[in-house]
Design an enzyme around this catalytic site. Structure first.
Site, PDB file in Angstrom:
ATOM      1  N   ASP A 128       0.902  -0.966   0.015  1.00 23.84           N
ATOM      2  CA  ASP A 128      -0.105  -0.081   0.114  1.00 23.84           C
ATOM      3  C   ASP A 128       1.212   1.565  -0.126  1.00 23.84           C
ATOM      4  O   ASP A 128       1.710   1.176   0.667  1.00 23.84           O
ATOM      5  CB  ASP A 128      -0.917  -0.508   1.171  1.00 23.84           C
ATOM      6  CG  ASP A 128      -2.516   0.815   1.523  1.00 23.84           C
ATOM      7  OD1 ASP A 128      -3.085   1.354   0.432  1.00 23.84           O
ATOM      8  OD2 ASP A 128      -1.961   1.772   2.336  1.00 23.84           O
ATOM      9  N   GLU A 185      13.527 -14.509   0.397  1.00 19.43           N
ATOM     10  CA  GLU A 185      13.695 -15.677   1.428  1.00 19.43           C
ATOM     11  C   GLU A 185      12.571 -16.925   1.269  1.00 19.43           C
ATOM     12  O   GLU A 185      12.411 -17.993   1.416  1.00 19.43           O
ATOM     13  CB  GLU A 185      13.602 -15.134   2.674  1.00 19.43           C
ATOM     14  CG  GLU A 185      15.041 -14.183   3.236  1.00 19.43           C
ATOM     15  CD  GLU A 185      14.999 -13.916   4.658  1.00 19.43           C
ATOM     16  OE1 GLU A 185      14.014 -14.330   5.234  1.00 19.43           O
ATOM     17  OE2 GLU A 185      15.718 -12.677   4.828  1.00 19.43           O
TER      18      GLU A 185
HETATM   19  C1  GLC Z   1      -4.002   3.501  -0.354  1.00 24.36           C
HETATM   20  C2  GLC Z   1      -5.413   1.846  -0.196  1.00 24.36           C
HETATM   21  C3  GLC Z   1      -6.217   3.238  -0.094  1.00 24.36           C
HETATM   22  C4  GLC Z   1      -6.158   3.822   1.642  1.00 24.36           C
HETATM   23  C5  GLC Z   1      -4.796   4.597   1.555  1.00 24.36           C
HETATM   24  C6  GLC Z   1      -3.814   4.323   2.879  1.00 24.36           C
HETATM   25  O1  GLC Z   1      -4.140   4.510  -1.603  1.00 24.36           O
HETATM   26  O2  GLC Z   1      -5.665   1.579  -1.559  1.00 24.36           O
HETATM   27  O3  GLC Z   1      -7.577   2.548   0.401  1.00 24.36           O
HETATM   28  O4  GLC Z   1      -6.956   5.045   2.405  1.00 24.36           O
HETATM   29  O5  GLC Z   1      -3.692   3.679   0.781  1.00 24.36           O
HETATM   30  O6  GLC Z   1      -3.501   3.854   3.294  1.00 24.36           O
END
Ligand code: GLC
Length: 537
Positions: free
Chosen positions: A214, A269
């Site tokens: 993310d 790993e």
């Molecule tokens: C990413 C996720 C989103 C979230 C953001 C912060 O873009 O897809 O849903 O709010 O990161 O974690």
């Protein structure tokens, strides 16, 4: 799933090359417990929709948006424990069972890794904010106010407002690239890198096949907190900076590549695992996230240029050509046409384009990530149907409504009251589309089957043919002697194609958005509005 031998194609490519990944937003997929919130047992009960059964989509992997304990300020993207399952989704034992059930069907399972920030409720942050000399203080990014009492820099958060939050009790600001409830971890501290490596190892050892990573481009910021300059020119990725500034010092810093190399070392790993980076960046920047082919950064990184493109011939052409030209040799573009943050394609591009959009997603060279619900053409909820005020302050709940399994009031999603309203299960649902050969679901199934059954479509090269007709996108996928011509009319009118450059007299329909089948002469071929065809040459 048996071990390493299952992890590669006969061609020697890794399992994820050309894969179709299905994104599940766990709150909204299927609720087995009846509390109105989707859960892991619900996902397990619906695996027949995805793989290993008659009428299944035939995808290669699923990616679950966060399933970890969270106070839900950002619906799970604010994690309070990296190594557990939130009680509303089930238990670790449920997850183990789901992994096993997936692997038994040859389906891989990816989790979401959120390395940029935790929740304010994570014990690390609770300790960090408790006092300036707590050993966890330096796990987050704290800074004094400037002399005039203002925040340490002018940076703005992705969801609006400043990136700095004042903490009165300890007398400093902390940094948050997203909501204030999501304090940013300090990736300059090796203890943070180690803690996240431990969390990854915890899931890899349970059999998880990889992570979608993310918001990685926000993981590390300028250590001197220099002010961002004003926005200079519009980016290919609109609204990247937000707040009218160019995020020069707060996003996409060169040091982020050290973070990615660290994540990759941890992943390597465990054989056969994959990392898919999420960064809203132009594709030339993404190629660096793919290590320019060096094999020490992400295996895959989302290319959002297609998702963000207007539905116009020129823009779509550019998105495709930039992707092909700018991905490092040997790497795979990763396409999505929606996700839990963006309006669905049937809403954004319109329901008439849902079929051609599916064709684009699945016939282009790359990894395709399909967001649950798009395969039945789900549309966004009207804002006035959503709870008021929306739980989600960034206004993304409209594309997160429950999966529509059947026409019943709760759409077969739950026996209770769904956490978000059902949009239009009466007209769009899996049950009615499953046995209708003209449905969008049947088209998705056919596209995926065509791709899984063709080396050219799954793993082959791609070469565009230009000037076929004003509104037609055309490309040839090839592997060995197999050549497949893909044609998409993105316009509203019929288009007569000039296909002399395809070097073939006719083609056999592999898959069509229309009812066409059989062998078709290429000379004078005319595509109906919104028609797309894949032809074996
Ligand atoms: C990413 C996720 C989103 C979230 C953001 C912060 O873009 O897809 O849903 O709010 O990161 O974690």
């Amino acid at each position: 799933m048996t071990e390493a031998d299952e992890r590669a194609h006969p061609s020697g490519d890794p399992w994820w090359a050309g894969a179709v990944v299905y994104q599940i937003y766990p709150r909204s997929f299927a609720d087995a417990s009846g509390d109105g919130i989707g859960d892991l047992a619900g996902i397990e009960a619906h695996l027949d929709h995805l793989s290993g059964a008659d009428g299944a989509l035939g995808v290669d992997a699923i990616w679950l948006s966060p399933i970890y304990p969270s106070p839900l300020d950002d619906f799970g993207y604010d994690i309070s424990n990296y190594t557990d399952v939130a009680p509303e989704y089930g238990t670790l034992a449920d997850l183990d069972r789901l992994i096993e059930a997936c692997h038994a069907r040859g389906l891989r399972l990816l989790l979401d890794l959120v390395p940029c920030h935790t929740s304010v409720e994570h014990p690390w942050f609770v300790k960090s904010r408790s006092s300036r000399d707590n050993p966890k203080r330096d796990w987050y990014i704290w800074a004094d106010a400037r002399e005039d009492g203002s925040a340490p820099s002018n940076w703005t958060a992705a969801f609006g407002g400043p990136s700095w939050e004042w903490d009165a009790s300890s007398g400093q600001f902390y940094l948050h690239s997203f909501y204030p409830e999501q304090p940013d971890l300090n990736w300059r501290n090796p203890a943070v890198a180690e803690a996240l490596a431990d969390a990854m190892g915890f899931w890899f050892r349970r059999g998880v096949d990889g992570f979608r990573v993310d918001a990685i481009f926000a993981a590390i910021k300028d250590d001197r907190f220099r002010d961002n300059p004003p926005e200079r020119r519009p980016s290919v990725i609109p609204g990247l900076g937000g707040g009218g500034q160019d995020p020069l010092w707060s996003l996409n810093r060169p040091e982020v590549h050290d973070v990615i190399r660290h994540l990759r070392r941890v992943t390597d790993e465990y054989p056969g695992r994959v990392l898919v980076g999420e960064a809203y960046l132009p594709v030339e920047e993404l190629s660096i996230y793919l290590g320019r082919g060096s094999g020490d950064e992400f295996h895959l990184a989302f290319n959002f240029e297609l998702l963000l493109s207007p539905w116009k011939h020129l823009d779509l052409t550019l998105a495709i050509e930039r992707s092909e030209a700018l991905h490092p040799p040997g790497s795979w573009p990763t396409y999505a046409i929606s996700n839990h943050d963006k309006p669905r394609p049937a809403t954004r591009w319109g329901p008439d384009r849902a079929r051609t959009a599916a064709f684009l997603l699945l016939m282009l060279r790359g990894v395709a990530v399909l967001y649950a619900g798009d395969e039945i053409g789900m549309v966004d909820a009207d804002a006035d149907l959503l709870p008021d005020p929306p739980f989600d302050r960034a206004g993304r709940d409209a594309c997160r409504t429950p999966m529509q399994w059947d026409a019943s009031p709760a759409a077969g999603f739950s026996t209770g009251e769904p956490w978000l309203p059902i949009v239009d299960a009466g007209t769009r649902n899996v049950e009615v589309q499953r046995n209708d050969p003209t449905s969008l679901l049947a088209l998705y199934r056919a596209l995926i089957a065509a791709r899984q059954g063709s080396a050219a479509l799954k793993l082959g090269e791609q070469r565009s043919i230009f000037e076929v007709a004003a509104d037609v996108l055309a490309w040839v996928r090839s592997a060995g002697d197999e050549r497949v011509l893909a044609l998409v009319n993105v316009g509203e009118a019929a288009q007569r194609c000039d296909l002399r450059r395809a070097n073939a007299a006719s083609g056999q329909v592999l898959v069509a958005t229309s009812g066409r089948s059989g062998c078709i002469p290429l000379e004078g071929l005319t595509l109906a509005p919104h028609e797309a065809l894949a032809l074996l040459l």
